[in-house]
Structure formats: C-alpha cells, structure tokens
Write a protein that holds these residues in place. Structure first.
Motif, PDB file in Angstrom:
ATOM      1  N   LEU A 299       6.203  13.941  11.689  1.00  0.00           N
ATOM      2  CA  LEU A 299       5.732  12.666  12.236  1.00  0.00           C
ATOM      3  C   LEU A 299       5.107  12.838  13.613  1.00  0.00           C
ATOM      4  O   LEU A 299       4.243  12.046  14.009  1.00  0.00           O
TER       5      LEU A 299
ATOM      6  N   GLN B 280       1.649   6.288  -1.881  1.00  0.00           N
ATOM      7  CA  GLN B 280       2.171   7.522  -1.317  1.00  0.00           C
ATOM      8  C   GLN B 280       3.324   8.098  -2.140  1.00  0.00           C
ATOM      9  O   GLN B 280       3.732   9.247  -1.923  1.00  0.00           O
TER      10      GLN B 280
ATOM     11  N   GLU C 284       6.470   7.794   0.999  1.00  0.00           N
ATOM     12  CA  GLU C 284       6.964   9.020   0.370  1.00  0.00           C
ATOM     13  C   GLU C 284       8.483   8.992   0.213  1.00  0.00           C
ATOM     14  O   GLU C 284       9.046   9.839  -0.497  1.00  0.00           O
TER      15      GLU C 284
ATOM     16  N   THR D 237       0.826  -1.222   0.000  1.00  0.00           N
ATOM     17  CA  THR D 237       0.000   0.000   0.000  1.00  0.00           C
ATOM     18  C   THR D 237       0.856   1.266   0.000  1.00  0.00           C
ATOM     19  O   THR D 237       0.352   2.350  -0.322  1.00  0.00           O
TER      20      THR D 237
ATOM     21  N   PHE E 125       3.411   3.385   8.463  1.00  0.00           N
ATOM     22  CA  PHE E 125       2.610   3.196   7.251  1.00  0.00           C
ATOM     23  C   PHE E 125       1.910   4.478   6.780  1.00  0.00           C
ATOM     24  O   PHE E 125       1.373   4.515   5.685  1.00  0.00           O
ATOM     25  N   GLU E 126       1.942   5.540   7.576  1.00  0.00           N
ATOM     26  CA  GLU E 126       1.306   6.792   7.171  1.00  0.00           C
ATOM     27  C   GLU E 126       2.125   7.576   6.148  1.00  0.00           C
ATOM     28  O   GLU E 126       1.566   8.266   5.301  1.00  0.00           O
ATOM     29  N   HIS E 127       3.455   7.491   6.214  1.00  0.00           N
ATOM     30  CA  HIS E 127       4.281   8.343   5.360  1.00  0.00           C
ATOM     31  C   HIS E 127       5.464   7.657   4.691  1.00  0.00           C
ATOM     32  O   HIS E 127       6.061   8.251   3.790  1.00  0.00           O
TER      33      HIS E 127
ATOM     34  N   CYS F  41       7.996   6.520  17.629  1.00  0.00           N
ATOM     35  CA  CYS F  41       6.960   6.288  16.617  1.00  0.00           C
ATOM     36  C   CYS F  41       6.486   4.841  16.675  1.00  0.00           C
ATOM     37  O   CYS F  41       7.265   3.930  16.981  1.00  0.00           O
TER      38      CYS F  41
ATOM     39  N   THR G 252       1.920   2.267  13.153  1.00  0.00           N
ATOM     40  CA  THR G 252       0.916   3.017  12.390  1.00  0.00           C
ATOM     41  C   THR G 252       1.552   4.221  11.708  1.00  0.00           C
ATOM     42  O   THR G 252       1.285   4.511  10.541  1.00  0.00           O
ATOM     43  N   VAL G 253       2.406   4.920  12.430  1.00  0.00           N
ATOM     44  CA  VAL G 253       3.085   6.094  11.865  1.00  0.00           C
ATOM     45  C   VAL G 253       3.956   5.680  10.684  1.00  0.00           C
ATOM     46  O   VAL G 253       4.051   6.405   9.685  1.00  0.00           O
TER      47      VAL G 253
ATOM     48  N   SER H 277       2.597  19.531   8.002  1.00  0.00           N
ATOM     49  CA  SER H 277       1.787  18.338   7.730  1.00  0.00           C
ATOM     50  C   SER H 277       2.658  17.110   7.483  1.00  0.00           C
ATOM     51  O   SER H 277       2.175  15.979   7.514  1.00  0.00           O
ATOM     52  N   LYS H 278       3.950  17.350   7.247  1.00  0.00           N
ATOM     53  CA  LYS H 278       4.877  16.247   7.017  1.00  0.00           C
ATOM     54  C   LYS H 278       5.546  15.791   8.318  1.00  0.00           C
ATOM     55  O   LYS H 278       6.311  14.831   8.317  1.00  0.00           O
TER      56      LYS H 278
END
Length: 530
Positions: A143, A88, A165, A84, A160-162, A154, A157-158, A140-141
């Motif tokens: 963590l 990103q 990128e 997934t 897999f959020e970013h 971290c 979950t964190v 917004s970037k």
C-alpha cells in the motif's frame, strides 16, 4: 492494582448523570514515561482511545435521520463506488467478492456485514517473513502507507485501489458476527457523502463542540497534554481513512460528558436513544450481545438477587492504548477507563481492561443498589388505604435485611374491596366462578416502568408462587438457562375495563409519595402518615 505497572498509566472515572462531579476518580502515573507527555495523569489527560472511536460513525448517522437516513439503507445508496471493488476480486462469487448492495448501514455498525476486518494491517511490507511460512512478498501489492512505524496514513483513494482483493468473511447478516474495523471507515464515507463535509468536521461540530469535549480530537493533539508511554511508537500513528474506526484521542472528563449526553438524551431523542441502546445480534460469547456498535455484557452475579444487568460498553485497543466506556442505564451510571502502556507479563498481567471494568462494576453496583433501595424504601414503603372500599396495600423494602434481597418493592399486604388478592389470584386467565384458595399465597413485587409523567410514576406488579429452589429445579430440566423467567410475556395480560390488574400509578408531590392508584381495580389509596 498498579503495583507492577512501571510504565503503564491508568485513569478511571465513575459518574452518575444526576451529579455534576465524579463519584469516583482515580489516576496513576507510572515512574517510567516519555518526557514529552504529561508527568502527572489526571482526568483531563489525553489518551488514544482506539476502537472506542467506533461509537461516533453510527451516532453521526442516527443524527442524520432527519435527512432520511435509515440503518436499513444499503451502503451503496451513499457510497455507490463500492460496487467497483468487485472487479478486483479473484472471481465474482460469494467466496471472493463482497455483495455491497446487500450490506446495510446497520450491518456495518453492528459487525453483521461479514466484510473483511481490516486493510492497513497487512504485514507483507514489513520485512522478510519466510521464517513464518510466507512466500516472498510482491511489492506491487504494498500500500505504501499504514500509519505505523513511520509510514504515512492511507487515504480514501488507496482504499479503493486494492480493497476489492480482500474476500468477505461471511455473508451479510450471518449467524456469526465478524468484527470489522474497516466498516466504520466506510460509515464515515457515508456521512461525508450525506453532509458534504469531512467526517471529522461533522463530528466536531455536531457532537464534540456542543458537549464541550475540547480535548477530544481525530488528529494528534499537543504531546504535552497526553500520556505517552516510554519508548512508544503508537501515539503518533496516523490511521488515515481508518481513523473513524479507531484513531481518536480523548480524556476521562470528555468521555463522561459524552456518556452523560447519551443517557440524558442530549444527542438523540429519548426514543432514538432507547432504540440505539439495544442488542441487535449475538456473538460467540453467551455473555456478550452486539449493538451498533455497543458491546453489551449481561451479568447475573452482581446484585444479591441475581437479576440480569446489562452493561453497554465500547472497548478500544491500539497496541499500547486501551479504553472502555461503560453505560449502565439501570443505574444512570457512566464508567470510563483509559490505559496507556504495555500490559504483558510483569506489567499487571492479571488485570486486563475488561477485568478491571468487571471488578469496578462488581464493587460499585452493590453499593449503589443499597443506596437506591434505601431511597426507594423511604419514599414508597408504607401502608396505603382506602376506607371507602376497604382496600389496603402495604409495601415493604428492608434494604438492610438479608431476607429482602429481591428487586423492586415487596407487597406484603394486598387487600382490595375486602378480598385478599394473594390468596385468590386467578392468574392471567378468565377468573373461575369460585375464587381459588391459594396456599401458600402468591408473592408480589412492584417494579418501576419506563413510562412516567409529571407528578406520577408508573409501576407493574409481578407475582410468583415458586421458591428460588423450585425455580432452580424446573430450570435444570432444560438445555438453556432461565427457562422459567417469562415475566416479559406475562405483563399487562389481565385487564378490567381496559385497566391492567398489575398496573399501579403513584402520586408524587414535591418529591414525596402521597398515594397510589390500583388501575385495574379502579381504587385509589392514600399513603398513611407515619
């Protein structure tokens, strides 16, 4: 060595796996330190070990082979949600998106995955960086975590959020190895998926507890048990989900228990251990190969004969904390180094962690080599005869003689059925009808093989006619080093009725060598009493 270490602690241990106690133990407590920690460093003092932690995820997966786990498995077999992360990426191309289905467990364990190196080290949240040429940071970037400077660690979950990128550095299995901290956190995810328990619980129950590594932990231990440098902010740093890549704590004694267990095959079977402790790829350094995740230094200037010695190491660094575990299989030796405190100018700037390890090994191995030669000479040197076949084999190893600085044991007399083998050696080809007359004769040395059995040791003979000077002249003609060293390709080549000419098997009774079989010649010789 420690004269200028005013705020830096050092603990060093050297141990043979055949001895209970350390062969060498050294601890230094600096005059300046945090009062919350230990006031006198010893082999039970807890240090942060940084990336030495990386040994545990690959080992955990190797211990799960009985569940069908294989280093050739793609990571997405166990952590399919990695796919997934592509959504990103700036664009779906090899430049911007990791092809996670191409990344294997083994690639992650040996830094061959080519994935981004890190995640929680992003500097954007830590102040105005315009003086360094960076633009205004986009909040917004951020963590909102990292584990440093008072921020929380971290979680998964964190990640897999970013993390999608972050673009790859190389394609998987490229020629250039790329060190990656994040790969070991991902291996931890795989262990959790396979075992249905936290990575910490698995390692605690399957490795640390069985080895009585009671002072090794994934979380911050009691401050009173560890060394904390003055004004330190890294002892309490929470690495969060990246803990399996560099967040753990341990001691000299615990790491020796761990190193002993590896070399004594207590954690994996003998064949699994040998397979694990192998180079898998090269690095940008000609003296350093990479395993999973072994950093394998190859040295040819330690012993008097200049042969190649491989040091299986794992180094760790977490700003103020430095560690190194060194396994030397050729000698069954474990070396550990733990350092805590600044190491810049004025704090021992001439001695880095790796330089300390190098100096220890350079001092240690020649002494162990001399002791080993003396022991081998006492057991194996002498004359072996079989009067029935008119065969004589004389072995010599003068550990004190400068002239005998070669490895193995020299064969100084080699007569089989009345034939002087060194003067008639036909090489590995089909023997000609008339035996050659070699002048000078071949010179042989015997080397122990890794195979053996109760009451038997297996050895192989290697012959040469060239002097060291002649070898150096030949090697100088080539663009790469040691071109003439092809013994790896010449062993077991000439056989008679399926027995190799270079194979010798010694009889050992109650620790004493009684005789030897020249396997290819089908002759058994008895050692003469002195």
């Amino acid at each position: 060595m420690t004269a200028s270490y005013n705020t830096t602690a050092i603990a060093i241990g050297v141990k043979s796996i055949h001895e209970t106690d350390l062969l060498f133990e050294y601890a230094y407590t600096p005059p300046k330190k945090d009062e919350k920690g230990v006031q006198k460093v010893d082999s039970d003092t807890i240090f942060r070990i940084g990336s030495l932690t990386k040994l545990f995820p690959p080992l955990a997966l190797l211990k799960l082979q009985d569940r069908g786990v294989n280093f050739e498995d793609p990571i997405t077999k166990y952590v399919p949600e990695l796919r997934t992360l592509k959504s990103q990426a700036r664009e779906d191309s090899p430049i911007w998106a990791v092809e996670w289905d191409e990344v294997t467990l083994g690639a992650l364990a040996s830094h061959m995955a080519g994935i981004p190196s890190d995640y929680i080290t992003d500097i954007a949240p830590f102040g105005d960086l315009s003086a360094y040429g960076y633009p205004q940071a986009n909040s917004s970037k951020f963590l909102g975590c990292a584990g440093f400077f008072g921020t929380p660690g971290c979680n998964k979950t964190v990640f897999f959020e970013h993390f999608g990128e972050r673009p790859p550095v190389q394609a998987p299995f490229s020629a250039q190895t790329v060190y990656s901290n994040i790969g070991f956190a991902i291996l931890g995810f795989a262990v959790e998926a396979i075992t249905n328990q936290s990575f910490t619980d698995y390692v605690t129950n399957e490795i640390w507890k069985p080895l009585d590594m009671a002072r090794t932990s994934a979380t911050q231990p009691d401050e009173a048990l560890g060394f904390i440098p003055a004004n330190d902010v890294w002892w309490a740093a929470d690495m969060g989900f990246e803990g399996p890549g560099g967040g753990y704590f341990s001691t000299i004694n615990d790491l020796h228990r761990f190193g002993d267990a590896i070399l004594q095959h207590k954690l994996l079977s003998a064949v699994q251990t040998r397979k694990w402790m192998k180079p898998l790829t090269s690095t940008s350094s000609s003296g350093l190969l990479m395993g999973a995740p072994w950093e394998i230094f190859r040295a040819e200037n330690i012993t008097s004969d200049g042969r190649m010695i491989e040091l299986y190491t794992k180094t760790g660094d977490l700003i103020n904390y430095h560690s190194q575990l060194v396994l030397i299989p050729d000698y069954d030796i474990v070396v550990t180094l733990l350092v805590a405190g600044p190491s810049g100018p004025g704090e021992g700037s001439q001695t880095s962690m790796t330089l300390m390890m190098s100096r220890i090994v350079q001092s240690l191995l020649p002494a162990i080599e001399a002791a080993g030669k003396a022991e081998t000479a006492a057991a194996y040197a002498g004359t072996y005869t079989d009067k029935r076949t008119n065969s004589t084999l004389t072995l010599s190893l003068d550990a004190a003689a400068a002239a005998d600085d070669g490895p193995g044991v020299a064969i100084t007399q080699y007569i089989i059925r009345g034939v002087d083998v060194p003067r008639t050696d036909p090489g590995s080809t089909l023997p000609p009808a008339t035996p050659p007359t070699l002048d000078p004769p071949m010179r042989y040395r015997l080397y122990p093989a890794s195979t053996g059995a109760e009451g038997k040791t297996s050895w192989r003979a290697v012959g040469t006619m060239n002097t060291a000077e002649q070898v150096a002249q030949q090697d100088a003609l080539f663009a790469w080093p040691m071109n003439s060293c092809i013994t790896w390709a010449m062993m077991d080549r000439s056989t008679f009725e399926f027995g190799a000419r270079d194979h010798f098997v010694f009889d050992v009774v109650e620790g004493k060598v009684k005789g030897v079989e020249a396997v290819g010649y089908q002759v058994h010789l008895t050692k003469e009493c002195k």
